[in-house]
Scaffold this motif. Structure first.
Motif, PDB file in Angstrom:
ATOM      1  N   SER A  68       0.972  -1.266  -0.106  1.00 40.02           N
ATOM      2  CA  SER A  68       0.046   0.224  -0.035  1.00 40.02           C
ATOM      3  C   SER A  68       0.956   0.985  -0.202  1.00 40.02           C
ATOM      4  O   SER A  68       0.310   2.544  -0.870  1.00 40.02           O
ATOM      5  N   GLN A  69       2.169   1.248   0.052  1.00 41.63           N
ATOM      6  CA  GLN A  69       3.109   2.455   0.420  1.00 41.63           C
ATOM      7  C   GLN A  69       3.656   2.651  -1.530  1.00 41.63           C
ATOM      8  O   GLN A  69       3.839   2.316  -2.188  1.00 41.63           O
ATOM      9  N   THR A  70       3.186   3.938  -1.323  1.00 40.83           N
ATOM     10  CA  THR A  70       3.845   4.465  -2.830  1.00 40.83           C
ATOM     11  C   THR A  70       4.666   5.041  -2.500  1.00 40.83           C
ATOM     12  O   THR A  70       5.212   5.057  -3.693  1.00 40.83           O
ATOM     13  N   GLU A  71       5.941   5.451  -1.594  1.00 34.74           N
ATOM     14  CA  GLU A  71       7.616   5.576  -1.438  1.00 34.74           C
ATOM     15  C   GLU A  71       8.230   4.474  -1.388  1.00 34.74           C
ATOM     16  O   GLU A  71       7.647   3.321  -0.481  1.00 34.74           O
ATOM     17  N   CYS A  72       9.060   3.955  -2.358  1.00 30.13           N
ATOM     18  CA  CYS A  72      10.021   3.285  -1.563  1.00 30.13           C
ATOM     19  C   CYS A  72      10.679   3.314  -0.439  1.00 30.13           C
ATOM     20  O   CYS A  72      10.945   2.037  -0.325  1.00 30.13           O
ATOM     21  N   ALA A  73      10.909   4.448   0.069  1.00 32.80           N
ATOM     22  CA  ALA A  73      11.705   4.840   1.659  1.00 32.80           C
ATOM     23  C   ALA A  73      10.571   4.018   2.362  1.00 32.80           C
ATOM     24  O   ALA A  73      10.777   3.458   3.318  1.00 32.80           O
TER      25      ALA A  73
END
Length: 455
Positions: free
Chosen positions: A219-224
């Motif tokens: 669900s996270q959009t950023e790789c970090a």
């Protein structure tokens, strides 16, 4: 004559069983999806009338943030649409196709070894009763691998094999897709459980923690953030919930009722898969009983472990046992999560009393009574995943496995009993020494068993 009946029963069991059970399952899928869809609409309307906008918005945020757990499917209106709705994983699709190919190969083996012999015997009996000496149609027989096969019999046999294989694949696709939906419901229930502030993720088993971590990572959009989800501790996973989704404090009256309304809405969404799962398990068990009966009849005729009908029946029994075990495991997983909600409510009540140890207000007492009431209702009247009206737990599954193991051991004992009669301790010791030194021991043993068991 008995061999002809035995062959007909095996072929008819697979043909009628796969065709009839798939029709029953597909028709019930259409009816159940349509019926439950009305209940879902009524639930959403009731929440809107009760001004539960926060519950509906939270459910919408879950559906948008986790689309893999909440796939959108149109309600099937026909049996063909029900078949197209079967969303299979790569592993399930491989299982359905390869079992179909093995089934068709086994049926072809049976037809061209036992079926030809049975057909010739039946044809000869008819000629003898009519007083004829030769069948005029035998001159048109086809020579296939040394067998003289009538064209009409060849056509009907191939047609039966193709239809049986096709219907078997559809039946297995419908059952495995339903199992996948129940497993997806387990993921939805896990996401719902994480919304309660009083839940203890670190107390979950490793499998559930891994599933939640994987869902939050996707669900996270950023790789970090994806890397952070991988490295964070279990009790820090709630910090990575998608935007718009917040945890619910069950010690607050408004958020407690929102949690309870959301749980009821999710359970209504589970009703269709839950009911279809009951049909799938019933169909699998009935088909397993029919195949086991056919295998027993084959053994009574041949007394041969390498008979085509017995080998095919053993293969199909293995497939059906695998399917039933998956059904049981999916039911156990979701029932365990449903039972966990009662513990979450008790933990919330404990936090409430710890926060207000002396002279609690009327509002605090009201929340405590509500927590106790909902926990009691979950324990007594919760909609658990049931099969034949029995909630599925580890004990039920273990009892089923134990009964199957007992039946298999009894069957093998009856099969090996003629070979071990009269053997003493010295014979058993010599047998063990021969098994460890003779590389051809097992092939020789099968040959001896065949000689001893065939009258």
């Amino acid at each position: 004559m008995f061999e002809n009946i035995r062959f007909d029963i095996i072929a008819l069991t697979l043909f009628v069983g796969s065709f009839l059970f798939w029709r029953i399952l597909s028709i019930h899928m259409v009816e159940i999806y349509a019926h439950v869809n009305c209940h879902k609409t009524n639930m959403e309307s009731r929440l809107a009338r009760e001004n539960k906008a926060n519950t509906l918005s939270l459910l919408e945020c879950l559906q948008n943030s986790f689309p893999d757990c909440y796939p959108g499917h149109a309600t099937p209106a026909t049996t063909g649409a029900a078949a197209q709705r079967c969303d299979l994983s790569r592993q399930d699709r491989w299982f359905c196709q390869w079992t179909k190919f093995v089934l068709m190969a086994g049926l072809a083996w049976m037809y061209f070894t036992e079926g030809v012999t049975s057909y010739k015997a039946w044809q000869k009996a008819n000629l003898d009763s009519d007083g004829a000496s030769e069948d005029p149609g035998s001159q048109n027989d086809l020579n296939i691998a040394g067998w003289q096969v009538p064209p009409a019999w060849l056509f009907t046999s191939i047609l039966n094999i193709v239809i049986t294989g096709s219907q078997w694949e559809k039946l297995m696709s419908g059952i495995t897709s339903t199992i996948s939906l129940i497993e997806r419901n387990t993921e939805q229930m896990l996401l719902f459980t994480t919304l309660a502030k009083q839940q203890r993720i670190e107390m979950w088993d490793g499998g559930n923690r891994s599933i939640v971590r994987g869902l939050l990572k996707v669900s996270q959009t950023e790789c970090a953030n994806k890397d952070a989800v991988d490295k964070c501790a279990d009790d820090e996973l709630l910090n990575y919930l998608p935007e718009g989704i917040k945890t619910l404090d069950l010690t607050s009256a408004d958020e407690l009722w929102s949690w309870w309304s959301l749980r009821q809405c999710i359970q209504v969404d589970f009703v269709d898969e839950s009911t279809i799962m009951d049909y799938c398990c019933s169909i699998s068990m009935l088909l397993l009983v029919a195949v086991v009966g056919s295998a027993g009849l084959d053994w009574l005729v041949h007394k041969n472990f390498l008979a085509p009908g017995l080998l095919l029946a053993c293969f199909l029994c293995t497939c059906l046992v695998y399917i039933i075990n998956r059904i049981f495991q999916a039911c156990i997983d979701i029932n365990a999560l449903l039972d966990r909600d009662a513990r979450v409510l008790l933990d919330a009540e404990e936090d409430l009393h710890r926060t207000h140890p002396h002279s609690p207000s009327n509002e605090t007492l009201g929340v405590a009574l509500t927590l106790r009431m909902i926990a009691r209702k979950i324990e007594l009247f919760d909609d658990k995943q049931q099969i034949f009206g029995i909630p599925i737990t580890n004990r039920v599954r273990n009892g089923w496995v134990a009964s199957m193991a007992f039946f298999l051991i009894s069957y093998l004992w009856e099969a090996f009993k003629p070979m071990v009669d009269g053997m003493d301790l010295d014979d058993l010791e010599a047998l063990a020494m021969n098994a460890s030194t003779n590389p051809r021991f097992y092939t020789d043993m099968l040959g001896r068993m065949h000689i001893r068991l065939v009258p």
